[in-house]
Motif scaffolding. Structure first.
Motif, PDB file in Angstrom:
ATOM      1  N   ILE A 143       0.831  -1.203   0.000  1.00 32.21           N
ATOM      2  CA  ILE A 143       0.000   0.000   0.000  1.00 32.21           C
ATOM      3  C   ILE A 143       0.867   1.255   0.000  1.00 32.21           C
ATOM      4  O   ILE A 143       0.588   2.226  -0.714  1.00 32.21           O
ATOM      5  CB  ILE A 143      -0.979  -0.031   1.192  1.00 32.21           C
ATOM      6  CG1 ILE A 143      -1.989  -1.164   0.973  1.00 32.21           C
ATOM      7  CG2 ILE A 143      -1.683   1.311   1.368  1.00 32.21           C
ATOM      8  CD1 ILE A 143      -2.895  -1.445   2.139  1.00 32.21           C
ATOM      9  N   ALA A 144       1.954   1.233   0.798  1.00 30.79           N
ATOM     10  CA  ALA A 144       2.868   2.381   0.829  1.00 30.79           C
ATOM     11  C   ALA A 144       3.488   2.609  -0.547  1.00 30.79           C
ATOM     12  O   ALA A 144       3.596   3.753  -1.013  1.00 30.79           O
ATOM     13  CB  ALA A 144       3.949   2.166   1.878  1.00 30.79           C
ATOM     14  N   ALA A 145       3.897   1.527  -1.213  1.00 30.85           N
ATOM     15  CA  ALA A 145       4.486   1.655  -2.554  1.00 30.85           C
ATOM     16  C   ALA A 145       3.464   2.232  -3.529  1.00 30.85           C
ATOM     17  O   ALA A 145       3.800   3.074  -4.367  1.00 30.85           O
ATOM     18  CB  ALA A 145       4.986   0.297  -3.036  1.00 30.85           C
ATOM     19  N   MET A 146       2.225   1.796  -3.398  1.00 31.90           N
ATOM     20  CA  MET A 146       1.180   2.301  -4.284  1.00 31.90           C
ATOM     21  C   MET A 146       0.945   3.795  -4.040  1.00 31.90           C
ATOM     22  O   MET A 146       0.857   4.582  -4.992  1.00 31.90           O
ATOM     23  CB  MET A 146      -0.121   1.529  -4.062  1.00 31.90           C
ATOM     24  CG  MET A 146      -1.270   2.002  -4.921  1.00 31.90           C
ATOM     25  SD  MET A 146      -2.829   1.211  -4.502  1.00 31.90           S
ATOM     26  CE  MET A 146      -3.034   1.701  -2.811  1.00 31.90           C
ATOM     27  N   VAL A 147       0.863   4.206  -2.777  1.00 29.64           N
ATOM     28  CA  VAL A 147       0.647   5.620  -2.455  1.00 29.64           C
ATOM     29  C   VAL A 147       1.813   6.459  -2.967  1.00 29.64           C
ATOM     30  O   VAL A 147       1.616   7.522  -3.570  1.00 29.64           O
ATOM     31  CB  VAL A 147       0.436   5.802  -0.935  1.00 29.64           C
ATOM     32  CG1 VAL A 147       0.490   7.267  -0.540  1.00 29.64           C
ATOM     33  CG2 VAL A 147      -0.892   5.178  -0.511  1.00 29.64           C
ATOM     34  N   LEU A 148       3.043   5.990  -2.734  1.00 27.72           N
ATOM     35  CA  LEU A 148       4.203   6.723  -3.236  1.00 27.72           C
ATOM     36  C   LEU A 148       4.192   6.795  -4.762  1.00 27.72           C
ATOM     37  O   LEU A 148       4.575   7.816  -5.346  1.00 27.72           O
ATOM     38  CB  LEU A 148       5.493   6.079  -2.741  1.00 27.72           C
ATOM     39  CG  LEU A 148       5.778   6.265  -1.250  1.00 27.72           C
ATOM     40  CD1 LEU A 148       6.987   5.438  -0.832  1.00 27.72           C
ATOM     41  CD2 LEU A 148       5.983   7.726  -0.915  1.00 27.72           C
ATOM     42  N   GLY A 149       3.745   5.722  -5.396  1.00 26.86           N
ATOM     43  CA  GLY A 149       3.625   5.734  -6.847  1.00 26.86           C
ATOM     44  C   GLY A 149       2.651   6.794  -7.315  1.00 26.86           C
ATOM     45  O   GLY A 149       2.913   7.509  -8.281  1.00 26.86           O
ATOM     46  N   PHE A 150       1.514   6.924  -6.610  1.00 29.51           N
ATOM     47  CA  PHE A 150       0.551   7.970  -6.966  1.00 29.51           C
ATOM     48  C   PHE A 150       1.138   9.363  -6.740  1.00 29.51           C
ATOM     49  O   PHE A 150       0.882  10.278  -7.526  1.00 29.51           O
ATOM     50  CB  PHE A 150      -0.747   7.822  -6.163  1.00 29.51           C
ATOM     51  CG  PHE A 150      -1.729   6.868  -6.772  1.00 29.51           C
ATOM     52  CD1 PHE A 150      -2.318   7.147  -7.992  1.00 29.51           C
ATOM     53  CD2 PHE A 150      -2.073   5.700  -6.120  1.00 29.51           C
ATOM     54  CE1 PHE A 150      -3.236   6.276  -8.556  1.00 29.51           C
ATOM     55  CE2 PHE A 150      -2.982   4.820  -6.671  1.00 29.51           C
ATOM     56  CZ  PHE A 150      -3.561   5.103  -7.895  1.00 29.51           C
ATOM     57  N   ILE A 151       1.908   9.520  -5.672  1.00 34.17           N
ATOM     58  CA  ILE A 151       2.471  10.837  -5.357  1.00 34.17           C
ATOM     59  C   ILE A 151       3.506  11.263  -6.397  1.00 34.17           C
ATOM     60  O   ILE A 151       3.476  12.387  -6.898  1.00 34.17           O
ATOM     61  CB  ILE A 151       3.091  10.844  -3.948  1.00 34.17           C
ATOM     62  CG1 ILE A 151       1.974  10.757  -2.897  1.00 34.17           C
ATOM     63  CG2 ILE A 151       3.944  12.087  -3.711  1.00 34.17           C
ATOM     64  CD1 ILE A 151       2.463  10.538  -1.487  1.00 34.17           C
ATOM     65  N   PHE A 152       4.438  10.368  -6.727  1.00 34.13           N
ATOM     66  CA  PHE A 152       5.537  10.739  -7.608  1.00 34.13           C
ATOM     67  C   PHE A 152       5.187  10.659  -9.093  1.00 34.13           C
ATOM     68  O   PHE A 152       5.606  11.495  -9.877  1.00 34.13           O
ATOM     69  CB  PHE A 152       6.781   9.897  -7.307  1.00 34.13           C
ATOM     70  CG  PHE A 152       7.375  10.231  -5.976  1.00 34.13           C
ATOM     71  CD1 PHE A 152       7.958  11.472  -5.757  1.00 34.13           C
ATOM     72  CD2 PHE A 152       7.332   9.327  -4.940  1.00 34.13           C
ATOM     73  CE1 PHE A 152       8.497  11.801  -4.535  1.00 34.13           C
ATOM     74  CE2 PHE A 152       7.865   9.648  -3.710  1.00 34.13           C
ATOM     75  CZ  PHE A 152       8.449  10.887  -3.496  1.00 34.13           C
ATOM     76  N   PHE A 153       4.439   9.637  -9.494  1.00 31.61           N
ATOM     77  CA  PHE A 153       4.073   9.483 -10.898  1.00 31.61           C
ATOM     78  C   PHE A 153       2.822   8.619 -10.929  1.00 31.61           C
ATOM     79  O   PHE A 153       2.899   7.403 -10.757  1.00 31.61           O
ATOM     80  CB  PHE A 153       5.236   8.854 -11.678  1.00 31.61           C
ATOM     81  CG  PHE A 153       5.039   8.835 -13.174  1.00 31.61           C
ATOM     82  CD1 PHE A 153       4.844  10.006 -13.885  1.00 31.61           C
ATOM     83  CD2 PHE A 153       5.061   7.630 -13.857  1.00 31.61           C
ATOM     84  CE1 PHE A 153       4.664   9.977 -15.262  1.00 31.61           C
ATOM     85  CE2 PHE A 153       4.883   7.591 -15.237  1.00 31.61           C
ATOM     86  CZ  PHE A 153       4.688   8.775 -15.928  1.00 31.61           C
ATOM     87  N   TRP A 154       1.652   9.234 -11.120  1.00 35.96           N
ATOM     88  CA  TRP A 154       0.387   8.549 -10.925  1.00 35.96           C
ATOM     89  C   TRP A 154       0.215   7.258 -11.726  1.00 35.96           C
ATOM     90  O   TRP A 154      -0.433   6.326 -11.244  1.00 35.96           O
ATOM     91  CB  TRP A 154      -0.793   9.496 -11.138  1.00 35.96           C
ATOM     92  CG  TRP A 154      -1.005   9.953 -12.548  1.00 35.96           C
ATOM     93  CD1 TRP A 154      -0.518  11.080 -13.115  1.00 35.96           C
ATOM     94  CD2 TRP A 154      -1.746   9.278 -13.564  1.00 35.96           C
ATOM     95  NE1 TRP A 154      -0.906  11.164 -14.427  1.00 35.96           N
ATOM     96  CE2 TRP A 154      -1.665  10.070 -14.730  1.00 35.96           C
ATOM     97  CE3 TRP A 154      -2.466   8.096 -13.612  1.00 35.96           C
ATOM     98  CZ2 TRP A 154      -2.278   9.692 -15.913  1.00 35.96           C
ATOM     99  CZ3 TRP A 154      -3.080   7.725 -14.789  1.00 35.96           C
ATOM    100  CH2 TRP A 154      -2.984   8.524 -15.926  1.00 35.96           C
ATOM    101  N   PRO A 155       0.765   7.112 -12.943  1.00 35.33           N
ATOM    102  CA  PRO A 155       0.583   5.824 -13.631  1.00 35.33           C
ATOM    103  C   PRO A 155       1.228   4.653 -12.879  1.00 35.33           C
ATOM    104  O   PRO A 155       0.731   3.530 -12.934  1.00 35.33           O
ATOM    105  CB  PRO A 155       1.246   6.037 -14.989  1.00 35.33           C
ATOM    106  CG  PRO A 155       1.162   7.506 -15.223  1.00 35.33           C
ATOM    107  CD  PRO A 155       1.344   8.111 -13.870  1.00 35.33           C
ATOM    108  N   VAL A 156       2.319   4.918 -12.160  1.00 32.57           N
ATOM    109  CA  VAL A 156       2.956   3.845 -11.381  1.00 32.57           C
ATOM    110  C   VAL A 156       2.027   3.412 -10.251  1.00 32.57           C
ATOM    111  O   VAL A 156       1.832   2.216  -9.995  1.00 32.57           O
ATOM    112  CB  VAL A 156       4.326   4.311 -10.828  1.00 32.57           C
ATOM    113  CG1 VAL A 156       4.891   3.290  -9.866  1.00 32.57           C
ATOM    114  CG2 VAL A 156       5.291   4.579 -11.968  1.00 32.57           C
ATOM    115  N   GLY A 157       1.436   4.382  -9.556  1.00 34.19           N
ATOM    116  CA  GLY A 157       0.488   4.054  -8.489  1.00 34.19           C
ATOM    117  C   GLY A 157      -0.709   3.292  -9.013  1.00 34.19           C
ATOM    118  O   GLY A 157      -1.164   2.316  -8.406  1.00 34.19           O
ATOM    119  N   LEU A 158      -1.203   3.717 -10.160  1.00 31.31           N
ATOM    120  CA  LEU A 158      -2.332   3.033 -10.774  1.00 31.31           C
ATOM    121  C   LEU A 158      -1.956   1.612 -11.186  1.00 31.31           C
ATOM    122  O   LEU A 158      -2.719   0.663 -10.980  1.00 31.31           O
ATOM    123  CB  LEU A 158      -2.824   3.837 -11.978  1.00 31.31           C
ATOM    124  CG  LEU A 158      -4.161   3.436 -12.576  1.00 31.31           C
ATOM    125  CD1 LEU A 158      -5.275   3.602 -11.561  1.00 31.31           C
ATOM    126  CD2 LEU A 158      -4.446   4.279 -13.810  1.00 31.31           C
TER     127      LEU A 158
END
Length: 141
Positions: free
Chosen positions: A33-48
């Motif tokens: 979940i932390a990796a997903m949130v950080l992905g959304f923060i830094f580059f939203w396609p990664v979080g998605l």
């Protein structure tokens, strides 16, 4: 557990994605979940992408993501103790539990089918009642 080049045989060296996945699995669902949130923060396609991967791999809905915990459980359940009487008892108990589980799953399936049939029969009865009421109303007019 740190992944080093000595952890795997030379024929199988996992890529960065496999190593990252293993590392996140060891840390648990919170790390995913932390990796997903950080992905959304830094580059939203990664979080998605991480969100879709977690849903697709069913990591989002498991109580634990740890593969090593599953491996330890599998090993403890299927390992031999050296005591043949206990091992035979354990195998018999596990076999009986697997049979009970399959019987219970079959029972649940029969219950679902019976519920589906009852709901369908109720639907058909309701539809027939509505159709007869509308026929009665049209005959009266």
């Amino acid at each position: 557990m740190t992944m080093t080049s000595d952890t795997y045989p030379a024929a199988y060296r996992p890529g960065w994605f496999s190593r990252a996945e293993s590392w996140l699995d060891e840390k648990g669902k919170g790390a995913w979940i932390a990796a997903m949130v950080l992905g959304f923060i830094f580059f939203w396609p990664v979080g998605l992408a991480l969100l879709f991967y977690m849903i697709w791999s069913k990591r989002m809905f498991k109580s634990s993501c740890s593969r090593s915990a599953r491996r330890r459980h599998f090993h403890s359940v299927h390992s031999r103790t050296g005591n043949s009487a206990f091992d035979a008892y354990k195998e018999d108990t596990l076999r009986r539990l697997e049979e009970e589980q399959s019987e219970f799953e079959a029972f649940l399936e029969r219950l679902r089918e019976a519920k589906d049939k009852a709901e369908f029969d109720q639907f058909i009865d309701d539809r027939a009642k509505r159709a007869s009421r509308s026929d009665d109303e049209s005959d009266a007019a």
